[in-house]
Motif scaffolding. Structure first.
Motif, PDB file in Angstrom:
ATOM      1  N   THR A 110       0.842  -1.197   0.000  1.00  6.55           N
ATOM      2  CA  THR A 110       0.000   0.000   0.000  1.00  6.55           C
ATOM      3  C   THR A 110       0.877   1.247   0.000  1.00  6.55           C
ATOM      4  OG1 THR A 110      -1.730  -1.195   1.195  1.00  6.55           O
ATOM      5  CG2 THR A 110      -1.860   1.202   1.210  1.00  6.55           C
ATOM      6  N   ALA A 111       1.885   1.276   0.858  1.00  7.91           N
ATOM      7  CA  ALA A 111       2.814   2.414   0.906  1.00  7.91           C
ATOM      8  C   ALA A 111       3.590   2.540  -0.408  1.00  7.91           C
ATOM      9  CB  ALA A 111       3.773   2.252   2.079  1.00  7.91           C
ATOM     10  N   LEU A 113       2.561   1.632  -3.399  1.00  3.32           N
ATOM     11  CA  LEU A 113       1.625   2.160  -4.388  1.00  3.32           C
ATOM     12  C   LEU A 113       1.461   3.670  -4.233  1.00  3.32           C
ATOM     13  CD1 LEU A 113      -0.747   2.187  -6.434  1.00  3.32           C
ATOM     14  CD2 LEU A 113      -2.210   1.405  -4.574  1.00  3.32           C
ATOM     15  N   ILE A 114       1.228   4.095  -3.012  1.00  3.94           N
ATOM     16  CA  ILE A 114       1.029   5.530  -2.751  1.00  3.94           C
ATOM     17  C   ILE A 114       2.270   6.326  -3.140  1.00  3.94           C
ATOM     18  CG2 ILE A 114       0.689   7.239  -0.919  1.00  3.94           C
ATOM     19  CD1 ILE A 114      -1.127   5.080   0.448  1.00  3.94           C
ATOM     20  N   SER A 115       3.439   5.814  -2.804  1.00  3.35           N
ATOM     21  CA  SER A 115       4.690   6.489  -3.140  1.00  3.35           C
ATOM     22  C   SER A 115       4.841   6.644  -4.652  1.00  3.35           C
ATOM     23  CB  SER A 115       5.868   5.698  -2.576  1.00  3.35           C
ATOM     24  OG  SER A 115       7.083   6.168  -3.073  1.00  3.35           O
ATOM     25  N   PHE A 117       2.510   6.676  -6.872  1.00  4.16           N
ATOM     26  CA  PHE A 117       1.480   7.579  -7.377  1.00  4.16           C
ATOM     27  C   PHE A 117       1.860   9.039  -7.120  1.00  4.16           C
ATOM     28  CE2 PHE A 117      -2.492   9.971  -6.916  1.00  4.16           C
ATOM     29  CZ  PHE A 117      -3.061   9.723  -8.158  1.00  4.16           C
ATOM     30  N   ILE A 118       2.288   9.331  -5.902  1.00  5.17           N
ATOM     31  CA  ILE A 118       2.645  10.713  -5.535  1.00  5.17           C
ATOM     32  C   ILE A 118       3.838  11.213  -6.359  1.00  5.17           C
ATOM     33  CG2 ILE A 118       3.609  12.132  -3.682  1.00  5.17           C
ATOM     34  CD1 ILE A 118       1.818  10.516  -1.746  1.00  5.17           C
ATOM     35  N   TRP A 133       2.175   3.131 -11.090  1.00  7.26           N
ATOM     36  CA  TRP A 133       1.162   2.924 -10.067  1.00  7.26           C
ATOM     37  C   TRP A 133       0.029   1.984 -10.495  1.00  7.26           C
ATOM     38  CZ3 TRP A 133      -3.869   4.180 -10.663  1.00  7.26           C
ATOM     39  CH2 TRP A 133      -4.196   5.153 -11.598  1.00  7.26           C
TER      40      TRP A 133
END
Length: 166
Positions: A110-111, A113-115, A117-118, A133
């Motif tokens: 999850t982390a 993926l978020i990284s 994406f950001i 992502w």
């Protein structure tokens, strides 16, 4: 079997079918690339990345279905002479160790993926240079589904153990 296990296995089966269907665009992509490259001397900039992402998607989304169908590699030479109760107990112990690892991995993904994406992270693998992502979403879905299927296997092993005990 419990309604929860039935629901998890229905989801696993449906995602397994989707995983199998990813072979169709993979075959089409590869065929197109081969024809474009060798017949028209015009290779694509996208086929390599699309191909490896479809291959990864196929394998990742197929993990839970493979577990559900009992198709992961087992060393049956040791367990073939054991009672059903003993095999169920061994499965229960193994899945009980695997489940926390799957949950930890899902949390980490999850982390990840978020990284991606950001940062708008890209593959850097070809001229197409796709964002990563969407593929990381596949990772997260696949390992979440695998964790759910491991949980279902724990429940099934517990039921087998109880039934063999009686």
């Amino acid at each position: 079997m419990s309604p929860l296990v039935n629901r998890i296995e229905r989801i696993t089966t449906n995602i397994g079918i989707i995983a199998a269907l990813t072979l169709v665009p993979l075959i089409l992509t590869t065929t197109y690339e081969v024809l474009a490259r060798y017949l028209f001397d015009a290779p694509t900039i996208w086929a390599y990345e699309v191909g490896y992402m479809l291959t990864g998607t196929h394998f990742l989304l197929g993990m839970a279905y493979t577990l559900q169908q009992g198709q992961f590699i087992r060393i049956d030479i040791f367990s073939q002479d054991m009672s059903e109760k003993t095999r169920a107990f061994i499965d229960l112990c193994a899945y009980s160790v695997i489940l926390p690892l799957m949950m930890w991995l899902t949390y980490g993904l999850t982390a990840y993926l978020i990284s991606g994406f950001i940062k708008n992270e890209r593959t850097g693998q070809s001229a197409m240079n796709m964002v990563v992502w969407p593929f990381r979403v596949v990772f997260l879905i696949a390992f979440t589904l695998l964790a759910l299927q491991v949980y279902a296997e724990i429940i099934k092993s517990l039921e087998k153990y109880k039934a063999a005990k009686a």
